[in-house]
Structure formats: C-alpha cells, structure tokens
Design an enzyme around this catalytic site. Structure first.
Site, PDB file in Angstrom:
ATOM      1  CE  LYS A  26      42.461 -12.239  78.926  1.00 44.55           C
ATOM      2  NZ  LYS A  26      43.876 -12.508  79.218  1.00 44.55           N
ATOM      3  CB  SER A  27      42.363 -16.066  84.484  1.00 46.28           C
ATOM      4  OG  SER A  27      42.828 -14.768  84.296  1.00 46.28           O
ATOM      5  N   GLY A  98      49.903 -13.225  76.637  1.00 45.61           N
ATOM      6  CA  GLY A  98      50.984 -13.344  77.617  1.00 45.61           C
ATOM      7  C   GLY A  98      50.749 -14.518  78.548  1.00 45.61           C
ATOM      8  NE  ARG A 126      52.275  -8.399  77.849  1.00 48.36           N
ATOM      9  CZ  ARG A 126      51.168  -8.983  78.325  1.00 48.36           C
ATOM     10  NH1 ARG A 126      50.330  -9.577  77.493  1.00 48.36           N
ATOM     11  NH2 ARG A 126      50.911  -8.946  79.605  1.00 48.36           N
ATOM     12  CG  ASP A 319      43.762  -7.943  83.682  1.00 47.99           C
ATOM     13  OD1 ASP A 319      44.874  -7.446  83.407  1.00 47.99           O
ATOM     14  OD2 ASP A 319      43.581  -9.166  83.776  1.00 47.99           O
ATOM     15  NE  ARG A 350      45.795  -3.327  78.768  1.00 45.67           N
ATOM     16  CZ  ARG A 350      45.440  -4.564  79.114  1.00 45.67           C
ATOM     17  NH1 ARG A 350      45.473  -4.934  80.379  1.00 45.67           N
ATOM     18  NH2 ARG A 350      45.024  -5.423  78.198  1.00 45.67           N
TER      19      ARG A 350
HETATM   20  C1  S3P Z   1      46.568 -13.137  84.415  1.00 43.10           C
HETATM   21  C2  S3P Z   1      47.377 -12.438  85.276  1.00 43.10           C
HETATM   22  C3  S3P Z   1      47.620 -11.001  85.132  1.00 43.10           C
HETATM   23  C4  S3P Z   1      46.592 -10.344  84.227  1.00 43.10           C
HETATM   24  C5  S3P Z   1      46.358 -11.126  82.951  1.00 43.10           C
HETATM   25  C6  S3P Z   1      45.849 -12.518  83.293  1.00 43.10           C
HETATM   26  C7  S3P Z   1      46.383 -14.583  84.646  1.00 43.10           C
HETATM   27  O1  S3P Z   1      48.897 -10.803  84.564  1.00 43.10           O
HETATM   28  O2  S3P Z   1      46.982  -9.022  83.918  1.00 43.10           O
HETATM   29  O3  S3P Z   1      45.406 -10.488  82.129  1.00 43.10           O
HETATM   30  O4  S3P Z   1      45.491 -15.188  84.036  1.00 43.10           O
HETATM   31  O5  S3P Z   1      47.125 -15.136  85.460  1.00 43.10           O
HETATM   32  P1  S3P Z   1      50.247 -10.871  85.422  1.00 43.10           P
HETATM   33  O6  S3P Z   1      50.484 -12.273  85.824  1.00 43.10           O
HETATM   34  O7  S3P Z   1      51.307 -10.377  84.499  1.00 43.10           O
HETATM   35  O8  S3P Z   1      50.058  -9.971  86.583  1.00 43.10           O
END
Ligand code: S3P
Length: 433
Positions: A26-27, A98, A126, A319, A350
């Site tokens: 996903k990231s 987010g 958020r 996560d 969570r």
């Molecule tokens: C992510 C960073 C994390 C993670 C999110 C994906 C990313 O969040 O919890 O699911 O893809 O950079 P944070 O940047 O708020 O730590």
C-alpha cells in the site's frame, strides 16, 4: 467504500498450509502513483495494490491531470503531468486514506491552484496539523477545520526549510520531501526515529537527487521527475496477518511470495522470530531500491512465546500491532505493547478497539494510554467483533478467531478492502478445519 455492513463468520481452524501471493504494498503504491502523476512520461506499474486506499490516490492524480489506464494485463499506466498539476474540478477525495491526504498535500502545495481535500468520517477525525506546520514554514497556505480535514490549500511557491520531525511519521516526512522537491533551495529533515523509507527510494527511482548523512536527509528543490517501469512488492503489512496466524499452529507451513522486505519495515520478521516462528527467506531481489523476497514460515512446536514491544520498535511495526495484540492471549508469556500512542489516531482508536474486541472474546488485559499489556495462556471464545470500519482491526480479529472456541462474527468486514480485498478468500484457502 460502500456503507453496507457485511458480517463475516470465521470458524476456528486446525492449521494453516499453502502459499499465497499478496497484492502490492500500500505504502509503495501510493508513492509510485503520486510521483508518476507529477513526472514526465508514462509510468507502468505492475502488482499495484488492489486496496481502496491507493485507488483513492489514483483518482486524485487523475483529478490533478494525470491519465490513468488499467491495462488488460493488470498493470496500471500513469501518464504524468510533467510537473504541472491542473486545477481539479471537484475536491480531492482521499476516502479513508491518511497517506493520500498527508503526502499529497506536500506534492500539491506549490502549484498555483486552490485545492480542497476531503475524506470519509474516520479520515476527518485524524490529526492534520502535523503536515500543516512544516508546509506552512515552507510558505504554504493551508486551512484546516480545528486541526482536521477538509483541508484547503491555496497553492504558492515554497522555500526550503530545515525540519526536525517531532513525531515519527513517514507520511509527514514524505509531505516535506515532496514539497522540498519543488521548493527553492535545499530542504533538510532529521528523524529521531527512522521511519519507512519508501519515499526516498521512490524519489530516486523517478530520477530525483536525495542525500542522507546519518539521520539527516536533504533534497534540492526545483527537480523534475521521469516516468519509470516498476513492480510493487507484495505488502508485508498484509502478510503480517498470515505470519501471525502461522504462529498459532505448530504444524503450520506458509509460503508468501514476492513480499516487500525493506529493512525499515522488516523488523516485523524479527518479532515473528522472537515469538518462536521459524522464518526462511527463500530468495531476495532488488527493484528500485526495494527488496523483494519469498518467505516460508512455520509455527513454533511448543506455541508462540511472548515479548515486550516498545520504543522505536513500536513505531516501526505500528500497522502490525493490532494483529500482534489480537494473538497475544494465545502466547505463552503474553505481549506488552507500549510507546504506541499513535495507534489512537489511526483509522480508528486502535487501542480502544482492540481492547473492546479482546474483551468480547473473553480476554483479560490492561489498557494503557500508549498500549496494552496482554497476559498469555488465555482461552478465548468466539464473539461479535466490531471492526469500527477499520481494515486492520477486521483482519486482526479474523486471525484471533482461528484459535477461539466457537465461531466469530466480524461485523463491518468489508473494511478489509481498504488495504486487502482478497483477505477473506486467501484466509479460507489457507485454513484447514
Ligand atoms: C504510512 C506510514 C504510517 C502507517 C501508514 C502508512 C506510509 O503512518 O501507519 O499505514 O505509507 O507512509 P504515519 O506516517 O502516520 O506513521
């Protein structure tokens, strides 16, 4: 996502056996989609995430002027805007994501338009001040509503800053890097706890210059990106559900194909090993700076051990903490999670939701502001699970259900599709009952 609530019944399992190929990370999918959208030329992406979140990013890139084509061979082509986003006709809808909202804010802030970014109910709760602060220091004009979305950005030229990240967040780091890429001067950034570095690898893959010395990253402004061909590695955070499930059965044997093993994400594998799982990495390759490997996992013969998770480790596996908490009662010595206050501002609170669902399954534990202390050697029963419309809570408790006495009903199970639409199908295929 549809507002229809689906209930998924999960039966206890005898063991888990088989192999599975996971959808793209996903990231990394978010980052490739965004950078492809601002680059010149057509980027071709294989194994792009099937989750709803990265598709929210694709839709935003389309609204900003990129052309997205879903090819017959399941690859996605993104023809970029060559650094010139258009004024979107409608608000940029980030859905539940987010990552989309925070990272994209940095990418669009220097463009001479007015952007509105919206999201679903969860995303609107958020915290967004964390991106507004550094972007405003760079000269951006950003309006929030009491620290939250909807966000309005009045685009303007940005200047470089020297930024120390106050909270470990790869999304905030990325927003600053994406803005810095287009600013006047060289932007520097220091992380107290090193977060996932997919943005750094992705920026370099698309041709950007980026330097790192110890904890300090710097990115010269005024850079242009070029399209690439890329394969997105399988999502280790989705694999985490099956890795944790494998821990619950001594004779489990799973092979997880082509998984992303970036060192800034892979502490999860050390955790699985500490809990007693036997992990073999069968082969490793590198694509655009990202490591991809095939993992074989077997459960521990005498049951999963326990451990304490705190400090930087909590940030690195943030996560994966919900599923680790969900299996904690089945471990021998229990699992304690601390320094994880960020869990309270994810897609749901969570910590509260894990606590609610553990309680429903009959577990005892102590809830802290920054985590949970969950003793081991507990027997859980099937229960009614509240997903809270949170994908990771849905999947975490589907895993806990595999060792419970009796069936479990996961309500709001459609939330899994945010990151892993195929989750229940794969789970069913791997479980022997
Ligand atoms: C992510 C960073 C994390 C993670 C999110 C994906 C990313 O969040 O919890 O699911 O893809 O950079 P944070 O940047 O708020 O730590």
């Amino acid at each position: 996502m549809s507002s229809t609530s689906t209930t998924q019944i999960v039966h206890p399992a005898r063991t888990l056996q088989g192999s599975v190929t996971l959808p793209g990370d996903k990231s990394i999918s978010h980052r490739y989609a965004m950078l492809a959208g601002i680059a010149s030329g057509t980027t071709r992406l294989s194994n792009f995430s099937t989750g709803a979140d990265p598709h929210s990013t694709l839709a935003c890139m389309e609204a900003l002027g990129a052309t997205i084509v879903h090819n017959a061979d399941k690859t996605i082509s993104v023809t970029g805007t060559a650094g010139q986003f258009q004024q979107p006709a409608t608000p940029l809808d980030c859905g539940n994501s987010g990552s989309t909202m925070r990272m994209l804010a940095g990418l669009i802030a220097p463009h001479p338009h007015t952007f509105t970014m919206i999201g679903d109910h969860s995303l609107t709760l958020r915290p967004m001040e964390r991106i507004r602060k550094p972007l405003m220091q760079m000269g951006a004009h950003i309006d929030l509503v009491n620290g939250h979305a909807p966000i309005t950005i009045h685009g303007s030229p940005l200047h470089a800053i020297d930024f120390d990240t106050p909270i470990p967040s790869a999304q905030v780091k990325t927003a600053v890097l994406f803005a810095g890429l287009q600013a006047n001067g060289t932007t520097s950034l220091t992380e107290s706890i090193r977060t996932r570095d997919h943005s750094e690898h992705a920026l370099r893959a698309f041709g950007a210059i980026l330097n790192r010395t110890d904890e300090r990253l710097s990115i010269p402004g005024g850079q242009k990106l070029q399209a690439i061909d890329a394969t997105v590695p399988g999502d280790l955070s989705s694999a985490a559900f099956f890795l944790c499930a494998a821990l619950l059965f001594p004779d489990s044997n799973l092979i997880l194909d082509s998984i992303g093993m970036n060192p800034t994400r892979a502490s999860l594998l050390d955790v699985i090993t500490s809990l007693g799982g036997k992990i073999k990495v069968l082969n490793v390759e590198e694509h655009h700076g990202e490591l991809i490997g095939t993992i074989q996992v077997n459960g521990p013969a005498s049951g999963p051990r326990g451990m304490h998770i705190g400090g930087a480790l909590s940030a690195q596996i943030i996560d994966e903490l919900p599923v680790l908490a969900a299996i904690a009662p089945y471990t021998i010595n229990g699992i304690t999670i601390r320094d994880a206050r960020e869990l309270r501002v994810k897609e749901s609170d969570r910590i509260a939701l894990v606590a609610k669902n553990l309680k429903a399954m009959g577990a005892t534990f102590t809830e802290h502001e920054d985590g949970l202390e969950i003793p081991g050697n507990q027997r859980l029963h099937g229960a009614q699970i509240d997903s809270g419309a949170d994908h990771r809570i849905t999947m975490a408790f589907a895993i806990a259900a595999l060792r419970a006495e009796g069936d479990t009903e996961v309500h709001g199970a459609e939330a899994a599709a945010i990151s892993f639409p195929e989750f229940f199908t794969h789970l069913d295929a791997l479980c022997q009952r």
